[in-house]
Design a protein around this motif. Structure first.
Motif, PDB file in Angstrom:
ATOM      1  N   UNK A 200      -3.193  -2.483 -27.463  1.00  0.00           N
ATOM      2  CA  UNK A 200      -2.399  -1.933 -26.264  1.00  0.00           C
ATOM      3  C   UNK A 200      -2.854  -2.259 -25.113  1.00  0.00           C
ATOM      4  N   UNK A 201      -4.099  -2.905 -25.132  1.00  0.00           N
ATOM      5  CA  UNK A 201      -4.676  -3.012 -23.813  1.00  0.00           C
ATOM      6  C   UNK A 201      -4.106  -4.298 -23.011  1.00  0.00           C
ATOM      7  N   UNK A 202      -4.045  -4.193 -21.621  1.00  0.00           N
ATOM      8  CA  UNK A 202      -4.015  -5.312 -20.822  1.00  0.00           C
ATOM      9  C   UNK A 202      -4.909  -5.684 -20.199  1.00  0.00           C
ATOM     10  N   UNK A 203      -5.334  -7.254 -20.402  1.00  0.00           N
ATOM     11  CA  UNK A 203      -6.466  -7.806 -19.885  1.00  0.00           C
ATOM     12  C   UNK A 203      -6.285  -9.103 -19.177  1.00  0.00           C
ATOM     13  N   UNK A 204      -6.960  -9.482 -18.105  1.00  0.00           N
ATOM     14  CA  UNK A 204      -7.101 -10.761 -17.269  1.00  0.00           C
ATOM     15  C   UNK A 204      -8.093 -11.585 -18.015  1.00  0.00           C
ATOM     16  N   UNK A 205      -7.878 -12.696 -18.497  1.00  0.00           N
ATOM     17  CA  UNK A 205      -8.889 -13.458 -19.241  1.00  0.00           C
ATOM     18  C   UNK A 205      -8.953 -14.803 -18.929  1.00  0.00           C
ATOM     19  N   UNK A 206      -9.811 -15.734 -19.315  1.00  0.00           N
ATOM     20  CA  UNK A 206      -9.918 -17.073 -19.288  1.00  0.00           C
ATOM     21  C   UNK A 206      -9.716 -17.713 -20.537  1.00  0.00           C
ATOM     22  N   UNK A 207      -8.493 -18.438 -20.855  1.00  0.00           N
ATOM     23  CA  UNK A 207      -8.533 -19.119 -21.920  1.00  0.00           C
ATOM     24  C   UNK A 207      -8.314 -20.743 -21.931  1.00  0.00           C
ATOM     25  N   UNK A 208      -9.106 -21.261 -22.958  1.00  0.00           N
ATOM     26  CA  UNK A 208      -9.485 -22.711 -23.125  1.00  0.00           C
ATOM     27  C   UNK A 208      -8.731 -23.261 -24.296  1.00  0.00           C
ATOM     28  N   UNK A 209      -8.478 -24.369 -24.291  1.00  0.00           N
ATOM     29  CA  UNK A 209      -7.643 -25.163 -25.330  1.00  0.00           C
ATOM     30  C   UNK A 209      -8.220 -26.595 -25.520  1.00  0.00           C
ATOM     31  N   UNK A 210      -8.296 -27.205 -26.474  1.00  0.00           N
ATOM     32  CA  UNK A 210      -8.945 -28.578 -26.838  1.00  0.00           C
ATOM     33  C   UNK A 210      -8.319 -29.547 -25.895  1.00  0.00           C
ATOM     34  N   UNK A 211      -6.879 -29.681 -25.965  1.00  0.00           N
ATOM     35  CA  UNK A 211      -6.111 -30.852 -25.764  1.00  0.00           C
ATOM     36  C   UNK A 211      -5.317 -30.276 -24.231  1.00  0.00           C
ATOM     37  N   UNK A 212      -5.104 -31.287 -23.549  1.00  0.00           N
ATOM     38  CA  UNK A 212      -4.470 -31.049 -22.218  1.00  0.00           C
ATOM     39  C   UNK A 212      -2.942 -30.487 -22.698  1.00  0.00           C
ATOM     40  N   UNK A 213      -2.395 -29.486 -21.970  1.00  0.00           N
ATOM     41  CA  UNK A 213      -1.250 -28.863 -22.178  1.00  0.00           C
ATOM     42  C   UNK A 213      -0.634 -28.631 -20.912  1.00  0.00           C
ATOM     43  N   UNK A 214       0.776 -28.854 -20.886  1.00  0.00           N
ATOM     44  CA  UNK A 214       1.508 -28.693 -19.544  1.00  0.00           C
ATOM     45  C   UNK A 214       2.315 -27.369 -19.495  1.00  0.00           C
ATOM     46  N   UNK A 215       1.836 -26.378 -18.304  1.00  0.00           N
ATOM     47  CA  UNK A 215       2.089 -25.210 -18.293  1.00  0.00           C
ATOM     48  C   UNK A 215       2.097 -25.149 -16.761  1.00  0.00           C
ATOM     49  N   UNK A 216       2.918 -23.860 -16.420  1.00  0.00           N
ATOM     50  CA  UNK A 216       3.157 -23.428 -14.958  1.00  0.00           C
ATOM     51  C   UNK A 216       2.572 -21.916 -14.534  1.00  0.00           C
ATOM     52  N   UNK A 217       2.351 -21.814 -13.586  1.00  0.00           N
ATOM     53  CA  UNK A 217       2.173 -20.201 -13.471  1.00  0.00           C
ATOM     54  C   UNK A 217       3.292 -19.227 -13.733  1.00  0.00           C
ATOM     55  N   UNK A 218       3.123 -18.243 -14.260  1.00  0.00           N
ATOM     56  CA  UNK A 218       4.482 -17.456 -14.450  1.00  0.00           C
ATOM     57  C   UNK A 218       4.918 -17.125 -13.059  1.00  0.00           C
ATOM     58  N   UNK A 219       4.513 -17.002 -12.151  1.00  0.00           N
ATOM     59  CA  UNK A 219       5.204 -16.599 -10.878  1.00  0.00           C
ATOM     60  C   UNK A 219       6.017 -17.772 -10.175  1.00  0.00           C
ATOM     61  N   UNK A 220       5.558 -19.116 -10.663  1.00  0.00           N
ATOM     62  CA  UNK A 220       6.310 -20.231 -10.328  1.00  0.00           C
ATOM     63  C   UNK A 220       7.610 -20.593 -11.003  1.00  0.00           C
ATOM     64  N   UNK A 221       7.270 -20.899 -12.606  1.00  0.00           N
ATOM     65  CA  UNK A 221       8.208 -21.122 -13.284  1.00  0.00           C
ATOM     66  C   UNK A 221       7.954 -19.927 -14.681  1.00  0.00           C
ATOM     67  N   UNK A 222       8.642 -18.781 -14.417  1.00  0.00           N
ATOM     68  CA  UNK A 222       8.527 -17.992 -15.638  1.00  0.00           C
ATOM     69  C   UNK A 222       8.855 -18.549 -17.192  1.00  0.00           C
ATOM     70  N   UNK A 223       9.778 -19.565 -17.033  1.00  0.00           N
ATOM     71  CA  UNK A 223       9.931 -20.319 -18.724  1.00  0.00           C
ATOM     72  C   UNK A 223       8.868 -20.933 -18.974  1.00  0.00           C
ATOM     73  N   UNK A 224       8.082 -21.626 -18.168  1.00  0.00           N
ATOM     74  CA  UNK A 224       6.885 -22.306 -18.549  1.00  0.00           C
ATOM     75  C   UNK A 224       5.608 -21.708 -18.538  1.00  0.00           C
ATOM     76  N   UNK A 225       5.602 -20.232 -18.171  1.00  0.00           N
ATOM     77  CA  UNK A 225       4.303 -19.573 -17.961  1.00  0.00           C
ATOM     78  C   UNK A 225       4.115 -18.317 -18.997  1.00  0.00           C
ATOM     79  N   UNK A 226       4.785 -18.379 -19.886  1.00  0.00           N
ATOM     80  CA  UNK A 226       4.740 -17.438 -20.935  1.00  0.00           C
ATOM     81  C   UNK A 226       4.460 -17.788 -22.257  1.00  0.00           C
ATOM     82  N   UNK A 227       3.551 -17.100 -22.852  1.00  0.00           N
ATOM     83  CA  UNK A 227       3.029 -17.674 -24.165  1.00  0.00           C
ATOM     84  C   UNK A 227       2.751 -16.457 -25.149  1.00  0.00           C
ATOM     85  N   UNK A 228       2.485 -16.594 -26.381  1.00  0.00           N
ATOM     86  CA  UNK A 228       1.870 -15.743 -27.553  1.00  0.00           C
ATOM     87  C   UNK A 228       0.632 -16.165 -27.804  1.00  0.00           C
ATOM     88  N   UNK A 229      -0.156 -15.381 -28.551  1.00  0.00           N
ATOM     89  CA  UNK A 229      -1.366 -15.803 -29.275  1.00  0.00           C
ATOM     90  C   UNK A 229      -0.910 -15.065 -30.750  1.00  0.00           C
TER      91      UNK A 229
END
Length: 488
Positions: free
Chosen positions: A437-466
């Motif tokens: 239930x918590x909402x947290x600001x965190x730093x996320x790291x992946x192994x390979x380059x991925x193409x993403x945008x900030x949610x505020x700029x392109x919501x469609x390219x800035x949403x994700x699930x874990x």
């Protein structure tokens, strides 16, 4: 705007006629046996995309297999494995039109065994249709919850997500629902992945155990509304319920007859679809087309949906993150060759300057002047849904990140701030770990380059699930990218 078919796709066209009909994408998603393929087939039949002779052929095939009620599903389920099992395995695609709108529909697998065929799709939906089956069936609550957990794939290229969910017999659905299982996951993912509006379609109203019962319909609606509200949906403004029979076509193209259902005075399915507002799209924005598939056909061809900007024949574009400059010799919308495609269109783009093996799902075709950032680290705001037993969400936590067609292992390398849920403000103390239930600001790291945008700029390219061990544990949005992203 859509584009009409050219008279001869083999001849370079000098111009193209603009189809004034608006365009929407619709995806059928949900539990196995909910009637997704049957309803999809019925829509194509009612809209004139399938003739009577074909229907008669499918009726005979289904009868020969002792599956008389499956014949409409054969329109969408085309391979023998699907027809033999009665389960959609691959994602089927088709097109139909009403008087005002051109639709692309997708029928996606609902069975838990085929979740990998679904995951890359859900993040492209802007509007959702949540379809409920009202019949009393013999699934256990745990079979019910696990079987519908494949919600995420099918909306990757769709504006309108149609989610079909089986409701179990009295007590079974309620048990699965109260335990929080996959029903909650579906709706939360829909909201997180950009599905801002829902059309909740209650299917199989013709079943002998229901017979268009208003009591059963109201019971389902009363159970869904509180949960939809808790998932941040404005039920009065953004959610609409309606009953249908996918098998008989009742209340689909035309309103159900009063003698069949005297209490329903609302719209039919086609009317409800026509009333959906087209999501805002920017044809002048920088091109963003995430790749969902690729193949060879007189060269390299990629498939995807233009989320922003337009594509024209002859364009020079950039494939990210491998920074390959490509040309567009040919462009196809639906089955037709066109000169250009506006945002929101599902397109196939023939490319020169790159080989098929150098493209992966999740790559993004973009404008050379304004490429999409490619990163291995970013800051995100996460909402923790439900951690696995004994799991602690802290620095070092590992999961699988799903962002559009991208599937990458990731690690939470730093918890930066926790949000006070009551005050809606950051807490002063830096958290060491957080709970459900918590909402947290965190730093996320992946192994390979991925193409993403900030949610505020392109919501469609800035949403994700874990996800972890087949379960969604958190949903999030990208808030900050590195100052110097790998996009030069």
């Amino acid at each position: 705007m859509g584009l009409k078919k050219e008279a001869n796709a083999n001849v370079n066209p000098t111009h193209v006629a603009v189809d004034r009909k608006r365009h929407l994408n619709v995806v059928f998603i949900g539990h196995v046996d909910a009637g997704k393929s049957t309803a999809g087939g019925q829509i194509l039949f009612l809209s004139g995309q399938v003739d009577d002779r074909t229907i008669q052929k499918y009726e005979k095939e289904a009868k020969d297999k002792s599956r008389e009620s499956w014949y409409m599903a054969y329109i969408m389920d085309t391979n023998e494995e699907e027809r033999a099992k009665g389960k959609t395995v691959e994602v089927g695609r088709a097109h139909f039109e009403t008087e005002t709108t051109r639709f692309t529909i997708l029928d996606a697998p609902g069975h838990k065994s085929y979740i990998p065929n679904m995951i890359s799709g859900a993040s492209q939906a802007d509007i959702g249709v949540l379809v409920r089956m009202v019949t009393f069936c013999h699934w256990t609550p745990w079979e019910f919850m696990n079987s519908i957990s494949g919600f995420r794939k099918c909306t990757l290229i769709f504006d309108l997500a149609i989610l079909k969910v089986i409701s179990a017999r009295k007590g079974e659905f309620e048990t699965g629902y109260e335990r929080g299982g996959q029903t909650r996951e579906h709706v939360q993912l829909a909201k997180t992945l950009g599905v801002s509006k829902l059309l909740v379609v209650v299917n199989k109203m013709d079943d002998p155990t229901v017979v268009w019962s208003k009591e059963r319909y109201d019971d389902i609606q009363s159970k869904m509304i509180p949960f939809l509200k808790s998932s941040q949906y404005n039920v009065k403004k953004d959610v609409q319920f309606l009953p249908i029979s996918g098998l008989l076509g009742s209340n689909m193209k035309t309103r159900v007859e009063e003698r069949v259902c005297a209490w329903w005075d609302g719209p039919c399915l086609f009317e409800a679809l026509d009333a959906v507002e087209v999501p805002p799209r920017d044809p002048e924005g920088p091109l963003r087309m995430p790749i969902i598939d690729k193949f060879k056909d007189l060269g390299t061809v990629v498939m995807g949906k233009t989320e922003s900007g337009s594509i024209c024949e002859g364009d020079s574009l950039l494939m990210m993150p491998n920074k390959a400059v490509v040309k567009v010799p040919a462009l196809f919308c639906d089955e037709d060759r066109v000169r250009y495609a506006d945002p929101g269109e599902n397109v196939r783009v023939r490319l020169s300057g790159i080989e098929e093996e150098n493209i992966l799902s999740g790559f993004v075709l973009c404008s050379v002047a304004n490429p999409i950032p490619a990163v291995t680290e970013f800051v995100a705001q996460l909402q923790i849904l439900e951690l696995l037993d004994n799991a602690i969400f802290t620095a070092g936590y590992k999961a699988v990140l799903h962002i559009r067609a991208i599937v990458e292992e990731c690690e939470i390398v730093e918890l930066m701030q926790q949000i006070d849920l009551k005050k809606k403000k950051p807490m002063k103390k830096t958290p060491l770990f957080v709970k459900n239930g918590a909402i947290v600001l965190c730093r996320v790291q992946v192994n390979n380059l991925i193409c993403i945008e900030k949610f505020s700029d392109f919501p469609q390219l800035g949403r994700f699930t874990l996800r972890s061990e087949g379960k969604t544990v958190a949903v999030g949005k990208v808030t900050t990218l590195p100052t110097v992203a790998n996009n030069a």
